[in-house]
Design a protein around this motif. Sequence first.
Motif, mmCIF file in Angstrom:
data_model
loop_
_atom_site.group_PDB
_atom_site.id
_atom_site.type_symbol
_atom_site.label_atom_id
_atom_site.label_comp_id
_atom_site.label_asym_id
_atom_site.label_seq_id
_atom_site.Cartn_x
_atom_site.Cartn_y
_atom_site.Cartn_z
ATOM 1 N N THR A 26 44.370 53.009 38.417
ATOM 2 C CA THR A 26 44.753 51.664 38.864
ATOM 3 C C THR A 26 44.688 51.610 40.387
ATOM 4 O OG1 THR A 26 46.199 51.378 36.957
ATOM 5 C CG2 THR A 26 46.582 49.934 38.848
ATOM 6 N N THR A 27 44.073 50.549 40.912
ATOM 7 C CA THR A 27 43.778 50.485 42.344
ATOM 8 C C THR A 27 44.072 49.089 42.882
ATOM 9 O OG1 THR A 27 42.050 52.168 42.136
ATOM 10 C CG2 THR A 27 41.945 50.742 44.074
ATOM 11 N N LEU A 28 44.561 49.052 44.109
ATOM 12 C CA LEU A 28 44.759 47.796 44.825
ATOM 13 C C LEU A 28 43.402 47.298 45.333
ATOM 14 C CD1 LEU A 28 46.751 45.746 46.169
ATOM 15 C CD2 LEU A 28 46.778 47.276 48.147
ATOM 16 N N VAL A 29 43.052 46.047 45.027
ATOM 17 C CA VAL A 29 41.771 45.476 45.434
ATOM 18 C C VAL A 29 42.006 44.160 46.164
ATOM 19 C CG1 VAL A 29 40.454 46.537 43.564
ATOM 20 C CG2 VAL A 29 41.473 44.270 43.231
ATOM 21 N N GLN A 30 41.010 43.759 46.951
ATOM 22 C CA GLN A 30 41.013 42.464 47.614
ATOM 23 C C GLN A 30 40.224 41.513 46.730
ATOM 24 O OE1 GLN A 30 42.831 42.315 50.419
ATOM 25 N NE2 GLN A 30 42.634 40.098 50.602
ATOM 26 N N LEU A 59 34.506 51.560 42.881
ATOM 27 C CA LEU A 59 34.142 52.436 41.768
ATOM 28 C C LEU A 59 34.693 53.841 41.984
ATOM 29 C CD1 LEU A 59 30.426 51.460 41.007
ATOM 30 C CD2 LEU A 59 32.514 50.635 39.910
ATOM 31 N N ARG A 60 34.587 54.333 43.206
ATOM 32 C CA ARG A 60 35.087 55.686 43.487
ATOM 33 C C ARG A 60 36.596 55.746 43.315
ATOM 34 N NH1 ARG A 60 31.410 55.126 47.861
ATOM 35 N NH2 ARG A 60 33.142 54.760 49.295
ATOM 36 N N ARG A 61 37.299 54.729 43.809
ATOM 37 C CA ARG A 61 38.766 54.760 43.722
ATOM 38 C C ARG A 61 39.249 54.636 42.280
ATOM 39 N NH1 ARG A 61 41.329 51.346 48.814
ATOM 40 N NH2 ARG A 61 39.959 52.173 50.457
ATOM 41 N N MET A 62 38.560 53.837 41.486
ATOM 42 C CA MET A 62 39.014 53.622 40.102
ATOM 43 C C MET A 62 38.399 54.608 39.119
ATOM 44 S SD MET A 62 39.243 49.452 39.777
ATOM 45 C CE MET A 62 37.584 49.098 40.349
#
Length: 838
Positions: A101-105, A147-150
């Motif tokens: 799970t990642t914070l996105v803009q 993609l890398r973060r998630m």
Amino acid sequence: MNLALRLARREMRSGLGGFRLFIACLALGVTAIAAILSFSRAIEEGLRADAREILGGDVAVSLLYREATPEQMAFLRERGQFVRWIDSRAMARPLKTDGRTTLVQLKAVEATYPLYGTLELKEGGSLAEALARRDGVWGAVVEEAALRRMNLALGDRLKVGEVTLELRGLIAREPDRGLNAFASLGPRLMMSFEAVIDSGLVQPGSLLNWEYRLRLAPGGSDVATLAALKSRWPDAGWRLRGLADAGGGIRNWLDRLTQFIGLVGLASLLVGGVGVGNAISSFLAGRLHTIATLKCLGAPERLVFTTYFLQLAALAILGVAIGVVVGAALPFVAQVLIADLLPVRARISLYAGPLATAAAFGLLVSLLFALVPLMRARRVPAATLMRGAVVGQGRMGWRDALAIGAVAVTLASFTVFTSDSRRIAAWFVLGAVGAFIAFPLLARLVMLAAARAGKPKLAGLRLALANLHRPGAPTPIVMLSLGLGLTVLVATALIEGNLREQLMRRIPSDAPAFFFVDIQSTQMPAFEKAIAAVPGAGALDKVPSLRGRIVKIGGKPVNEMVVPSESRWAVEGDRGVTYAATPPEGSRIVAGEWWPADYRGPQLISFDEGLAKSFGLGLGDTITVNVLGRDIEARIASLRRIEWTTLAINFVFVYSPGTLDKAPHTFLATVKSTPGAEDAIFKTVTEQFPNVTVVRIRDAIETATGVLGNIGLATRVIGFLSILAGVLVLAGAMLATQRRRVHEAVVMKVLGATRARIAGIFAWEFAFLGLATALAALGVGTLGAWLVVSRLMGLDWTFLPAVAIAVALGAMALTLAFGLAGTLAALRQRPLALLRNE
């Protein structure tokens, strides 16, 4: 003049000789100035050419928390092509078991987006097709970093809020992103406007930016449209921008960057000017017999001066030309290397204005530093020259000093009037003058200390101390040459170190583990219950949160005021506001009193002490903030000093209860926890409250550390530029005293000294010089860094001894290396050949 031209031409047949350093010093500084000014102009041209694309339309309307009314949108649609989107932060939750799970803009756009330019996907295809609904699933496109973060790939699915999305493309270029790419907490995720409605993220009071763009019909005027909007809805509380405002943030960033690096380039050029003076002194020392012969044959001072001035002018033009050519070429190289990192497409070309400015700086600096040794040399009697005395000891007449002063004033004026920020340029000029005064004075103190140090028993040490203060000693020029470059390096290193110290070591041990953003009022009871159920979680600290924009200060509209540059941030956008019955944690009341907990009278506000001082406000004054389209005027009841390093939730504006508590709003919250409970808290919140944005403090610190790493790299590059100029000048200083060192080495050889003994004497001398220079640069650089950190940034100051040791050792190593390199040539000199000429 004809005779001077013939003599100058004949002397220059022997080649550049010792002028390679002269040319290198000039070329280095001119290159830096020409490159940064040319690149800045290229970006400015890009902003001008792509204004509509950067803005996203001819007219931009921005609203926070709420969307425009149907009447307002109808007004916009009547005037041309219209598009809207929502910009916000959100949590993206992969459906894969190993996804993160990642914070996105988040950006949710309508089908007609963009009105200008094209959103480019790396795989090709159209944005509308990628975001369309297929088999009941909406599409999304993301930046590659997402993609890398998630830990996902194209084709995988995730959830944002309550909607499921399929990843169908990678964003190669977003036309209207601009500097927002650097300000985002997470990578971009783009979805359709319809999909975000299905997500459930659009709630009353949610922290959403509603963006509207208008492409005017042919012949339409953005200025007239903006005037009509302001006239019809004067209290709408929106932010309106036209083509003249396109790239405003980029322009500010560009202006500051250009100012900063341009001044560093100019500092390098001034340091190089010292090298110009050294090279000329060395050149004139090698022309003693020529000048003496000319004077004995009846040549007037004017002929001597003109002959050598013409030679130096030709060489200066050559050095400046090299710098202009290289500086003009560097933006073309930079475009290839960093084009993808820029927030705008630079229009790289050959621009005459920046190149002419750089050339003018180079010529003025070379003229200033060439006049000093030339004017002193021409006034030395022929008999003195025949005896081989030092050229620079001639006494300067008042007319010569006046001419040099006029050139210095011209250079200072040119620096100030060609700068975008004349105030900063003026301070730079004063600082440069101070440095050129301080280092020679410090050198005199070193010479005085060496003269009064007594006579050590060790002969080599005794001779080394004598060399520091003897007539013609290189102490002043070496300290000035190397000291200026080291000062810049010390200051930048200490500033970077203090920023890192503030971030990494001054965070309290009991800092919260998470910040939670955009908790709906209706969710608060369930949210508190969910956090309390996690073992290891501490108490939840919650604060109501709204956003507002300052519209009046002391009853006067902001657009009619001159706000100091250091406080412009507070009036150029929306700021967080809250209300509270009791003073917030992490702040201290320094003036006035807090209102009673049950206060329900006229609206009061507690204000940040520093901002109030900048605005010229005090207790009893009023400030008006537009919140949700309504202007709220409040009287200042107290001033607070906010300790941001506690990481407690704090606001510049804190209102008394009674007005804002009735408006739709969300909550901010923090929670402390044990390290083992962090993952459980993160999972609980992201699964049960998909609309809530979760910011892990540890991740935010790592991101900030990465940014500081980039800043550190930039400061090291800038420091290297100054050091490179200082090294060139140091080499010139050593060459300028080479002839005297050769003479001393020969005399000591005749008196029976071995090569090892002579090398040891010079090693002691250069070690003392390096240490004295390092200490001087450390003192001046530390003072500059302290002023920036404590006065300009308002942070606590910490002295970093590791920087001091590194600078001292580096300065000693440089001075020893260049000094001993020249000594080797002196040791190779055969005494007989020199003594015959004596």
